[in-house]
Design an enzyme around this catalytic site. Structure first.
Site, short mmCIF file in Angstrom:
data_model
loop_
_atom_site.label_atom_id
_atom_site.label_comp_id
_atom_site.label_asym_id
_atom_site.label_seq_id
_atom_site.Cartn_x
_atom_site.Cartn_y
_atom_site.Cartn_z
N TYR A 246 37.85 37.37 37.95
CA TYR A 246 38.36 36.53 39.04
C TYR A 246 39.59 35.77 38.59
CZ TYR A 246 33.63 37.18 40.98
OH TYR A 246 32.45 37.71 41.46
N HIS A 254 38.01 36.01 45.55
CA HIS A 254 37.38 37.30 45.33
C HIS A 254 37.88 37.85 43.98
CE1 HIS A 254 35.39 37.80 49.17
NE2 HIS A 254 36.49 37.38 49.78
N LYS A 286 39.30 46.58 44.78
CA LYS A 286 39.48 46.08 43.42
C LYS A 286 40.20 47.15 42.59
CE LYS A 286 35.09 43.54 43.60
NZ LYS A 286 35.57 42.80 44.73
#
EC number: 4.6.1.16
Length: 311
Positions: A246, A254, A286
């Site tokens: 993070y 997020h 991601k």
């Protein structure tokens, strides 16, 4: 900053934080989150909201001790047998403390009572008195119908007059009262001879064993390197990796990366593994990181993969 070192209480090889202030410190000052694993008595379902203690990942606990922010405490050996008199005295102190907090909370609530609540209490008091008068009239009428005159008993009259009023919402029936964790206040807990300020001393005492092999050293090396770059870390098993990375506190951000630890620069990675991590990272928005640990040099190399060029 307070020079006091945070006690990490170790039980069965797992590291726990029991103090709320310590949890705040490690999160706000040291960028480590832990995971709440304790139950909350006032919640019927224990599958969403949890409380203290907070269990630290082995990497988090080792990092805190290595950076001299915390010490290991062998929680089991820190306790000695408590006598019955000691336990009774401590229990009495806790009860008095709870009563004191309840009185304070009731007084604060009474001072903040809005006018409409006070008016409702007065109306309920009037209803109670009206019911008492009606009961007295019914009682006198029944006595007049009796064949033998009987003097009313004064005690019975008092019972009627002292009848409890109907339930009122003037005060709440429950209060949130804080109680210190037992290990921080009981007289039979003494960690002075069960505290270890380094990982090596904790290993020698047999209470801690991380890192113990190449895979552990690789995980710890990657974790520490990302932490030193300013990231927060959490467990990444839900997204197919070792860590979630993070840019700030996970309560506000997020994760940007999902990291997988590779324990050696010569370790092979299968093509299907690269495809799987790439697709999973894209689906969860991601970037996947392959983090390769070099045990000889003590360094980490990073390789990011993500799908691009669609269309």
């Amino acid at each position: 900053m307070d020079s006091r070192k945070i006690p990490i209480r170790v039980a069965n090889g797992r590291a726990y934080i029991w103090d709320v202030d310590d949890l705040q410190t490690i999160r706000s000052e040291h960028r480590l989150c832990g995971l709440l694993v304790g139950t909350l008595p006032h919640l019927s379902q224990q599958n969403l909201f949890l409380g203290i203690p907070s269990q630290l990942m082995p990497e988090e606990a080792a990092l805190l001790v290595e950076k001299e922010y915390a010490v290991f405490v062998d929680d089991a050996s820190a306790y000695r047998g408590a006598t019955l008199s000691e336990f009774n005295a401590w229990n009495a102190e806790q009860r008095e403390y709870i009563k004191h907090q309840q009185l304070v909370l009731e007084q604060e609530h009474a001072n903040k009572k809005p006018p409409e609540v006070a008016q409702k209490v007065m109306s309920e008091e009037a209803i109670r008195k009206r019911k008492e008068r009606e009961m007295k009239r019914q009682k006198k009428a029944a006595e007049l119908q009796e064949t033998e005159a009987e003097v009313p008993n004064a005690n019975e009259e008092k019972v009627v007059e002292a009848e409890a009023p109907e339930s009122s919402n003037a005060f709440p029936t429950t209060y949130n009262i804080s109680i210190a964790a037992p290990s921080s206040s009981v007289p039979w807990y003494d960690p002075s001879n069960s505290t270890y300020s380094s990982i090596s001393s904790a290993k020698a005492a047999g209470i801690w064993d991380f890192p113990s092999d190449l895979q552990d050293r690789a995980r710890y090396g990657v974790f520490k390197d990302l932490w030193e770059q300013g990231y927060f870390m959490g467990g990444g098993i839900r997204f197919g990796g070792d860590y979630l990375v993070y840019p700030g506190d996970p309560l506000r951000y997020h994760s940007h990366f999902c990291a997988t630890v590779i324990s050696s620069p010569t370790q092979r990675i299968q093509p299907m593994e690269i495809v799987a991590h790439g697709r999973l990272g894209t689906a969860t928005k991601k970037t996947h990181l392959f983090c390769t640990w070099d045990d000889e040099k003590g360094t980490v190399d990073y390789l990011s993969i993500e799908w691009a060029g669609f269309g």
